[in-house]
Write an enzyme that holds these catalytic residues in place. Structure first.
Site, PDB file in Angstrom:
ATOM      1  N   ASP A   1       5.516   0.878 -88.383  1.00 26.21           N
ATOM      2  CA  ASP A   1       4.907   0.386 -87.143  1.00 26.21           C
ATOM      3  C   ASP A   1       3.684  -0.465 -87.504  1.00 26.21           C
ATOM      4  O   ASP A   1       3.829  -1.655 -87.792  1.00 26.21           O
ATOM      5  CB  ASP A   1       4.558   1.593 -86.258  1.00 26.21           C
ATOM      6  CG  ASP A   1       3.984   1.200 -84.906  1.00 26.21           C
ATOM      7  OD1 ASP A   1       4.047   0.017 -84.556  1.00 26.21           O
ATOM      8  OD2 ASP A   1       3.460   2.075 -84.187  1.00 26.21           O
TER       9      ASP A   1
ATOM     10  N   LYS B   1       9.863  -1.543 -86.843  1.00 25.64           N
ATOM     11  CA  LYS B   1       9.430  -1.914 -85.491  1.00 25.64           C
ATOM     12  C   LYS B   1       8.916  -3.336 -85.488  1.00 25.64           C
ATOM     13  O   LYS B   1       8.069  -3.706 -86.295  1.00 25.64           O
ATOM     14  CB  LYS B   1       8.339  -0.955 -85.007  1.00 25.64           C
ATOM     15  CG  LYS B   1       8.290  -0.796 -83.502  1.00 25.64           C
ATOM     16  CD  LYS B   1       7.166   0.140 -83.076  1.00 25.64           C
ATOM     17  CE  LYS B   1       7.708   1.412 -82.477  1.00 25.64           C
ATOM     18  NZ  LYS B   1       6.688   2.155 -81.695  1.00 25.64           N
TER      19      LYS B   1
ATOM     20  N   ASP C   1      10.277   7.313 -91.573  1.00 32.33           N
ATOM     21  CA  ASP C   1      11.129   7.140 -90.403  1.00 32.33           C
ATOM     22  C   ASP C   1      10.984   5.747 -89.796  1.00 32.33           C
ATOM     23  O   ASP C   1      11.970   5.089 -89.479  1.00 32.33           O
ATOM     24  CB  ASP C   1      10.851   8.228 -89.345  1.00 32.33           C
ATOM     25  CG  ASP C   1       9.362   8.381 -89.003  1.00 32.33           C
ATOM     26  OD1 ASP C   1       8.525   7.670 -89.597  1.00 32.33           O
ATOM     27  OD2 ASP C   1       9.049   9.215 -88.133  1.00 32.33           O
TER      28      ASP C   1
HETATM   29  P1  IMP Z   1       2.388   3.268 -88.930  1.00 35.55           P
HETATM   30  O1  IMP Z   1       1.406   3.925 -89.866  1.00 35.55           O
HETATM   31  O2  IMP Z   1       1.741   2.747 -87.694  1.00 35.55           O
HETATM   32  O3  IMP Z   1       3.304   2.265 -89.581  1.00 35.55           O
HETATM   33  O4  IMP Z   1       3.246   4.398 -88.305  1.00 35.55           O
HETATM   34  C1  IMP Z   1       4.119   5.145 -88.977  1.00 35.55           C
HETATM   35  C2  IMP Z   1       4.216   6.482 -88.288  1.00 35.55           C
HETATM   36  O5  IMP Z   1       3.921   6.397 -86.889  1.00 35.55           O
HETATM   37  C3  IMP Z   1       5.640   6.963 -88.359  1.00 35.55           C
HETATM   38  O6  IMP Z   1       5.855   7.734 -89.508  1.00 35.55           O
HETATM   39  C4  IMP Z   1       5.782   7.755 -87.092  1.00 35.55           C
HETATM   40  O7  IMP Z   1       5.391   9.080 -87.320  1.00 35.55           O
HETATM   41  C5  IMP Z   1       4.819   7.164 -86.120  1.00 35.55           C
HETATM   42  N1  IMP Z   1       5.494   6.271 -85.131  1.00 35.55           N
HETATM   43  C6  IMP Z   1       5.334   4.948 -84.963  1.00 35.55           C
HETATM   44  N2  IMP Z   1       6.112   4.481 -83.985  1.00 35.55           N
HETATM   45  C7  IMP Z   1       6.783   5.542 -83.496  1.00 35.55           C
HETATM   46  C8  IMP Z   1       7.775   5.699 -82.458  1.00 35.55           C
HETATM   47  O8  IMP Z   1       8.209   4.761 -81.775  1.00 35.55           O
HETATM   48  N3  IMP Z   1       8.241   6.964 -82.272  1.00 35.55           N
HETATM   49  C9  IMP Z   1       7.824   8.041 -83.005  1.00 35.55           C
HETATM   50  N4  IMP Z   1       6.905   7.935 -83.978  1.00 35.55           N
HETATM   51  C10 IMP Z   1       6.392   6.697 -84.231  1.00 35.55           C
HETATM   52 MG    MG Z   2       5.662  10.192 -89.070  1.00 32.82          MG
END
Ligand code: IMP
Ligand code: MG
Length: 178
Positions: free
Chosen positions: A104, A132, A101
């Site tokens: 981040d 993001k 989705d």
């Molecule tokens: P990462 O591992 O930090 O890249 O994050 C990925 C996961 O964090 C995504 O699959 C989401 O489940 C969650 N996530 C990060 N930012 C958001 C947001 O703004 N809204 C909802 N879920 C988020």
């Molecule tokens: Mg997720």
């Protein structure tokens, strides 16, 4: 959940509907005929379904499955990513397209890409609904991204706040009220 509202729409259902076929054209032009699509639960399920429906126009018939990688607690990343539900799809020597989705910190997709690379996939590409614009914990660049988003917390179209709001047909910002 902290007091908040979700009135601020960032990408409408119509914008999402229009963007997906364009993104799929881009993916189809670079993807081999026989590939495996793996969605990361739970945030990717709606995006995954719409991508798949759109692949039909290119006569592409990927095998699909989902895995669960867990890292997020509330709205802040815990930093550790665990594979809590696996796939038994055979990926050795095949092209894999990972779907999530939102990108981040990059930790989730970095972990997912490592898993499938270690299993001998021929290639592992990544596709996210939202990219993001924030500082990554690990350097990571998605091969395909539908939309950029500022460093705010967003929900809808599969994305959640404490497992709520996944049903929204659009992407909205969560505005926290103090
Ligand atoms: P990462 O591992 O930090 O890249 O994050 C990925 C996961 O964090 C995504 O699959 C989401 O489940 C969650 N996530 C990060 N930012 C958001 C947001 O703004 N809204 C909802 N879920 C988020
Ligand atoms: Mg997720």
């Amino acid at each position: 959940m902290r007091p908040h509202h979700t009135d601020q729409i960032i990408y409408s259902a119509e914008q999402i509907r229009e963007r997906i076929p364009v993104l799929v054209d881009e993916i189809a032009a670079r993807q081999s005929g026989d590939f495996v699509m793996i969605g990361i639960l739970r945030g990717s399920f709606m995006f995954m379904a719409d991508l798949l429906r759109s692949f039909n126009r290119h006569a592409l018939h990927p095998q699909i499955d989902f895995i669960t990688l867990t890292s997020y607690v509330g709205t802040s990343s815990s930093g550790e990513v665990k594979l809590t539900h696996d796939t038994n799809l055979e990926v050795e020597g095949r092209d894999v397209l990972l779907v999530d989705d939102i990108l981040d910190t990059g930790l989730t997709l970095d972990k997912a890409r490592r898993i499938f690379t270690e299993r001998g996939a021929k290639s592992v590409q990544t596709c996210v609904l939202l990219d993001k614009k924030t500082e990554r914990a690990v350097e990571f660049h998605a091969d395909y991204a539908a939309f950029p988003v500022d460093d705010v917390f967003v929900v809808g179209y599969g994305l959640d706040y404490d497992n709520h709001y996944r049903e929204l047909p659009h992407i909205a910002e969560v505005t926290f009220l103090s």
